[in-house]
Motif scaffolding. Structure first.
Motif, mmCIF file in Angstrom:
data_model
loop_
_atom_site.group_PDB
_atom_site.id
_atom_site.type_symbol
_atom_site.label_atom_id
_atom_site.label_comp_id
_atom_site.label_asym_id
_atom_site.label_seq_id
_atom_site.Cartn_x
_atom_site.Cartn_y
_atom_site.Cartn_z
ATOM 1 N N VAL A 68 -9.771 -15.050 6.643
ATOM 2 C CA VAL A 68 -8.833 -14.473 5.681
ATOM 3 C C VAL A 68 -7.758 -13.682 6.423
ATOM 4 C CG1 VAL A 68 -8.603 -12.788 3.791
ATOM 5 C CG2 VAL A 68 -10.528 -14.398 3.813
ATOM 6 N N THR A 69 -6.544 -13.716 5.878
ATOM 7 C CA THR A 69 -5.427 -12.954 6.436
ATOM 8 C C THR A 69 -4.886 -11.985 5.394
ATOM 9 O OG1 THR A 69 -4.787 -14.831 7.841
ATOM 10 C CG2 THR A 69 -3.132 -13.112 7.482
ATOM 11 N N LEU A 70 -4.655 -10.739 5.805
ATOM 12 C CA LEU A 70 -4.003 -9.734 4.976
ATOM 13 C C LEU A 70 -2.668 -9.375 5.623
ATOM 14 C CD1 LEU A 70 -6.950 -7.253 4.218
ATOM 15 C CD2 LEU A 70 -6.129 -9.141 2.780
ATOM 16 N N ILE A 71 -1.597 -9.404 4.828
ATOM 17 C CA ILE A 71 -0.273 -9.007 5.312
ATOM 18 C C ILE A 71 0.188 -7.838 4.447
ATOM 19 C CG2 ILE A 71 2.100 -9.716 5.736
ATOM 20 C CD1 ILE A 71 1.105 -12.598 5.979
ATOM 21 N N PHE A 72 0.356 -6.678 5.075
ATOM 22 C CA PHE A 72 0.679 -5.461 4.344
ATOM 23 C C PHE A 72 2.170 -5.148 4.380
ATOM 24 C CE2 PHE A 72 -3.837 -4.542 5.134
ATOM 25 C CZ PHE A 72 -4.221 -4.046 3.897
ATOM 26 N N GLU A 73 2.715 -4.881 3.208
ATOM 27 C CA GLU A 73 3.965 -4.122 3.116
ATOM 28 C C GLU A 73 3.511 -2.683 2.924
ATOM 29 O OE1 GLU A 73 7.663 -3.388 0.072
ATOM 30 O OE2 GLU A 73 6.877 -5.416 0.244
ATOM 31 N N SER A 74 3.679 -1.880 3.952
ATOM 32 C CA SER A 74 2.987 -0.590 3.988
ATOM 33 C C SER A 74 3.932 0.599 3.910
ATOM 34 C CB SER A 74 2.145 -0.493 5.270
ATOM 35 O OG SER A 74 1.414 0.716 5.279
ATOM 36 N N VAL A 99 0.830 -1.207 0.000
ATOM 37 C CA VAL A 99 0.000 0.000 0.000
ATOM 38 C C VAL A 99 0.866 1.259 0.000
ATOM 39 C CG1 VAL A 99 -2.155 -0.878 0.952
ATOM 40 C CG2 VAL A 99 -0.299 -0.300 2.497
ATOM 41 N N TRP A 100 0.446 2.220 -0.817
ATOM 42 C CA TRP A 100 1.137 3.490 -0.980
ATOM 43 C C TRP A 100 0.101 4.615 -1.038
ATOM 44 C CZ3 TRP A 100 6.583 3.767 -2.078
ATOM 45 C CH2 TRP A 100 7.209 2.529 -2.266
ATOM 46 N N MET A 101 0.581 5.856 -0.910
ATOM 47 C CA MET A 101 -0.255 7.026 -1.185
ATOM 48 C C MET A 101 -0.063 7.406 -2.649
ATOM 49 S SD MET A 101 -1.936 7.740 1.529
ATOM 50 C CE MET A 101 -2.644 9.289 0.951
ATOM 51 N N GLN A 102 -1.170 7.725 -3.318
ATOM 52 C CA GLN A 102 -1.118 8.135 -4.717
ATOM 53 C C GLN A 102 -2.210 9.162 -4.953
ATOM 54 O OE1 GLN A 102 -0.576 5.021 -7.774
ATOM 55 N NE2 GLN A 102 -2.341 5.899 -8.846
ATOM 56 N N GLU A 103 -1.809 10.375 -5.257
ATOM 57 C CA GLU A 103 -2.747 11.472 -5.508
ATOM 58 C C GLU A 103 -3.762 11.610 -4.380
ATOM 59 O OE1 GLU A 103 -4.404 10.674 -9.346
ATOM 60 O OE2 GLU A 103 -2.556 11.217 -10.402
ATOM 61 N N ARG A 155 -0.259 -0.875 -4.875
ATOM 62 C CA ARG A 155 0.691 -0.628 -5.950
ATOM 63 C C ARG A 155 1.977 -1.372 -5.628
ATOM 64 N NH1 ARG A 155 1.759 5.353 -6.079
ATOM 65 N NH2 ARG A 155 3.688 4.866 -4.967
ATOM 66 N N HIS A 156 2.701 -1.820 -6.636
ATOM 67 C CA HIS A 156 3.935 -2.566 -6.382
ATOM 68 C C HIS A 156 5.140 -1.699 -6.707
ATOM 69 C CE1 HIS A 156 6.578 -6.364 -7.063
ATOM 70 N NE2 HIS A 156 6.720 -5.872 -5.852
ATOM 71 N N GLY A 157 5.492 -0.826 -5.782
ATOM 72 C CA GLY A 157 6.657 0.011 -5.975
ATOM 73 C C GLY A 157 6.322 1.483 -5.825
ATOM 74 N N PRO A 158 7.342 2.348 -5.949
ATOM 75 C CA PRO A 158 7.137 3.791 -5.773
ATOM 76 C C PRO A 158 6.281 4.378 -6.885
ATOM 77 C CG PRO A 158 9.366 3.319 -6.526
ATOM 78 C CD PRO A 158 8.739 1.995 -6.223
ATOM 79 N N TRP A 212 6.525 5.721 -9.801
ATOM 80 C CA TRP A 212 6.624 5.342 -11.206
ATOM 81 C C TRP A 212 5.930 4.008 -11.481
ATOM 82 C CZ3 TRP A 212 8.602 0.625 -12.247
ATOM 83 C CH2 TRP A 212 9.473 0.052 -11.309
ATOM 84 N N ALA A 213 5.777 3.165 -10.451
ATOM 85 C CA ALA A 213 5.191 1.841 -10.632
ATOM 86 C C ALA A 213 3.694 1.892 -10.904
ATOM 87 C CB ALA A 213 5.471 0.978 -9.401
ATOM 88 N N ALA A 214 3.099 3.080 -10.816
ATOM 89 C CA ALA A 214 1.671 3.205 -11.132
ATOM 90 C C ALA A 214 1.385 2.792 -12.571
ATOM 91 C CB ALA A 214 1.192 4.631 -10.881
ATOM 92 N N VAL A 215 2.380 2.904 -13.461
ATOM 93 C CA VAL A 215 2.161 2.514 -14.857
ATOM 94 C C VAL A 215 1.996 0.997 -14.981
ATOM 95 C CG1 VAL A 215 3.423 4.508 -15.724
ATOM 96 C CG2 VAL A 215 4.641 2.340 -15.393
#
Length: 306
Positions: free
Chosen positions: A130-136, A87-91, A97-100, A102-105
């Motif tokens: 269900v289990t959710l594991i976040f790389e946040s 999970v990331w912040m975007q706009e 999203r998978h990465g910083p 630029w990875a939005a593309v």
């Protein structure tokens, strides 16, 4: 910190892999292998949960260089009831999203949309846990707000420190059927649990099966839950490479090696392209073996309740 290398090179591997590998199970097989069929007296930490690595990145939703074939509902329907999400912040929004930036593309999706679909899925499946594991890359407080907005907070299980994990029946009856862990804890609700206080993992960097290691990596080896990273990344996630390491003989051999070398039962078995190969069958067979007491008692860290 990352669960796997995010590369923007050429896709490696094709749809074909090892001759022994097979594609996703039939609907009848998937139903038989679903963890929803596990009995109420099974403890959460005694189950081997099949886990989708970078589950948000999938070809069904149109992501480029995906880690999975099916979207969230397809994975859950098949019996993959643990998902790793970035999970990331975007706009100004929290997104998967998978990465910083630029990875939005490559692909992105508002977290709120995914959580809403997850709630809809859980609401009609009262036996599912269900289990959710976040790389946040988002503050825990903001992550909690997203769960509140989706109406999921009341479904999240909060483990009290020092207390045993509940049985599946206890989780089903209480409605607390969603376990959420993050690698970026903060001042947040008790149900948003620090992953490295609950889990320990094996190394995740491997470009070939021979490089998969049965050693402790992040987290304290005394933690209750063991994450086994069982995916290879030759350059980026590969269907062909995944079919090979997702073959039943490879999975069984490594599970036995993990128990022998690490003295632990795996709790989360993490795959790329989790629906390809034999992962679903493998997890079901391991759980049946534990249920019927065929796993050597000396190697069991957490057992089934009588």
């Amino acid at each position: 910190m990352a669960w796997a290398v995010c590369a923007c090179g050429l896709l490696v591997g094709g749809a074909s892999g090892s001759p022994s590998a097979k594609v996703a199970a039939s609907p009848e097989e998937e139903s038989a292998w679903s963890p929803e069929r596990l009995p109420d007296n099974v403890r959460y930490d005694a189950v081997l949960w099949l886990c989708a690595h970078n589950a948000m990145s999938n070809s069904e939703d149109g992501w480029h260089f995906p880690n999975q074939q099916g979207k969230m509902e397809s994975l859950l329907d098949a019996g993959v009831h643990a998902l790793m999400w970035d999970v990331w912040m975007q706009e100004g929004k929290v997104v998967l999203r998978h990465g910083p930036e630029w990875a939005a593309v490559l692909g992105s999706r508002p977290l709120q949309d995914a959580l809403g679909d997850l709630k809809t899925w859980l609401d009609v499946r009262p036996q599912a846990v269900v289990t959710l594991i976040f790389e946040s890359y988002v503050d825990a407080e903001q992550l909690a707000v997203e769960f509140d907005r989706a109406g999921l907070s009341s479904m999240c299980y909060a483990r009290e420190e020092g207390k045993p994990w509940p049985t599946l029946g206890e989780m089903r009856r209480s409605g607390k059927r969603l376990v959420v862990m993050t690698d970026r804890p903060g001042i947040s609700p008790a149900w948003l649990m620090p992953v490295w206080k609950q889990c320990v993992e094996t190394p995740w960097q491997a470009s070939a099966a021979a490089e998969l290691k049965n050693t402790f990596n992040r987290g304290d080896k005394k933690n209750d839950l063991l994450i086994v990273n069982h995916f290879v990344t030759p350059l980026t996630a590969s269907r062909g490479a995944s079919e090979q390491v997702n073959a039943l003989n490879v999975l069984k051999a490594r599970e036995e090696a993990v128990r022998r070398e690490m003295g632990r039962n795996p709790n989360f078995w993490v795959l790329d392209f989790a629906e390809l190969g034999d992962g679903l069958r493998f997890a079901a067979e391991v759980n049946q073996s534990r249920l019927h007491g065929k796993t050597p008692a000396m190697e069991i860290k957490a057992g089934f309740q009588p």
